[in-house]
Write an enzyme that holds these catalytic residues in place. Structure first.
Site, mmCIF file in Angstrom:
data_model
loop_
_atom_site.group_PDB
_atom_site.id
_atom_site.type_symbol
_atom_site.label_atom_id
_atom_site.label_comp_id
_atom_site.label_asym_id
_atom_site.label_seq_id
_atom_site.Cartn_x
_atom_site.Cartn_y
_atom_site.Cartn_z
ATOM 1 C CB SER A 140 40.340 48.452 40.388
ATOM 2 O OG SER A 140 41.420 49.332 40.135
ATOM 3 C CE1 TYR A 153 38.988 51.420 44.818
ATOM 4 C CE2 TYR A 153 41.018 51.158 43.572
ATOM 5 C CZ TYR A 153 39.640 51.252 43.607
ATOM 6 O OH TYR A 153 38.918 51.168 42.443
#
Length: 283
Positions: A140, A153
């Protein structure tokens, strides 16, 4: 000609589901894995609509379970080759650090980081023996840049980036490529993190949280089509030429990564804080 075999983890929804379909459309026999096979209805429906259901095999796999991974590894031994592994299974835990338990961080890493390590360790010997294969890890932009309210995350994706760099150096002599996909904002499971942030009612970060959520929710309409990410993965899996190591994708991702690389952190920090904390005043 023997068809190539691809494995996709976390195939019940989001990028995983779409990637399974795109790989099947690209000529792969795809092993679509998920923790709960009862959640396979959407994949079955969409793959049937795309007329690729016959090229997809469903298999239960919990990437956080040693037993589940062992059973899956034994299942994979029946194939003469495993050509592609897409480590996609993941979740997103949100909230401000002070409001998140250490156990929440551990749960985040068990899936997003240790799950990738465990599944890769199970499949890598097969690829090493055949001296070929591609391991595609779903990272990501959060693996390259921190964001407030998403530290579990973000931390898991930063760890994945470092692991993938080291792994790539280890396995290239055996003809195995490691690839990182670095999406920006798409309508996928990141919104479970947003839901978690919204559920925090008693927090010292209430004003900050309200502004952050307003920005994230108002930006939904600008987010890209996750099918674009799935098509990119299928293209990388299929191409004969050697792939790049990193593939950033999404609106503003390459620009943001460039700024992160050239600007001092104090300027990035100042810009981000000003944008978030003053957001409500702009509206």
């Amino acid at each position: 000609m023997k068809k190539k075999v691809a494995i996709v983890t976390g195939a019940s929804s989001g990028f995983g589901l779409l990637t399974v379909i795109e790989l099947a459309k690209s000529g792969f026999d795809v092993i679509a894995t998920m923790r709960d096979l009862h959640k396979s209805e959407l994949l079955i429906e969409k793959s049937s609509q795309e007329k690729v259901r016959d090229f997809i095999t469903l298999h239960e796999l919990d990437v956080t379970s040693k037993e589940s991974i062992h059973v899956f590894k034994e299942y994979c031994l029946q194939f003469s080759s495993i050509d592609v592994l897409v480590n996609n299974a993941g979740l997103a835990i949100g909230g401000f650090h002070e409001d998140i338990s250490v156990d929440d961080y551990r749960a985040q890493f068990e899936t997003n980081f240790f799950g990738v390590i465990a599944v890769t360790q199970a499949i890598l010997p097969l690829m090493r023996t055949q001296r070929s294969g591609r391991i595609i890890n779903m990272s990501s932009i959060s693996g390259k840049m921190g964001f407030p309210g998403l530290s579990p995350y973000v931390a898991s994706k930063h760890a994945l980036e470092g692991f993938s760099e080291s792994l790539s150096l280890e396995v290239q002599p055996f003809g195995i490529d490691v690839i990182l996909i670095e999406p920006g904002s798409y309508q996928t499971n990141i919104w479970s993190a947003v839901d978690a942030i919204e559920r925090k009612k008693d927090t010292a970060y209430q004003t900050y949280m309200t502004s952050l959520l307003s920005i994230m929710n108002s930006s939904k309409s600008k987010y890209g089509d996750p099918t674009d990410v799935a098509k990119l993965i299928a293209k990388i899996a299929s191409q004969t030429k050697k792939p790049h190591f990193r593939y950033p994708i999404g609106v503003g991702v390459k620009r943001n990564l460039l700024l992160k690389n050239v600007l001092p952190w104090r300027l990035i920090e100042k810009w981000m804080l000003r944008m978030i904390l003053n957001y409500k005043l702009k509206e």
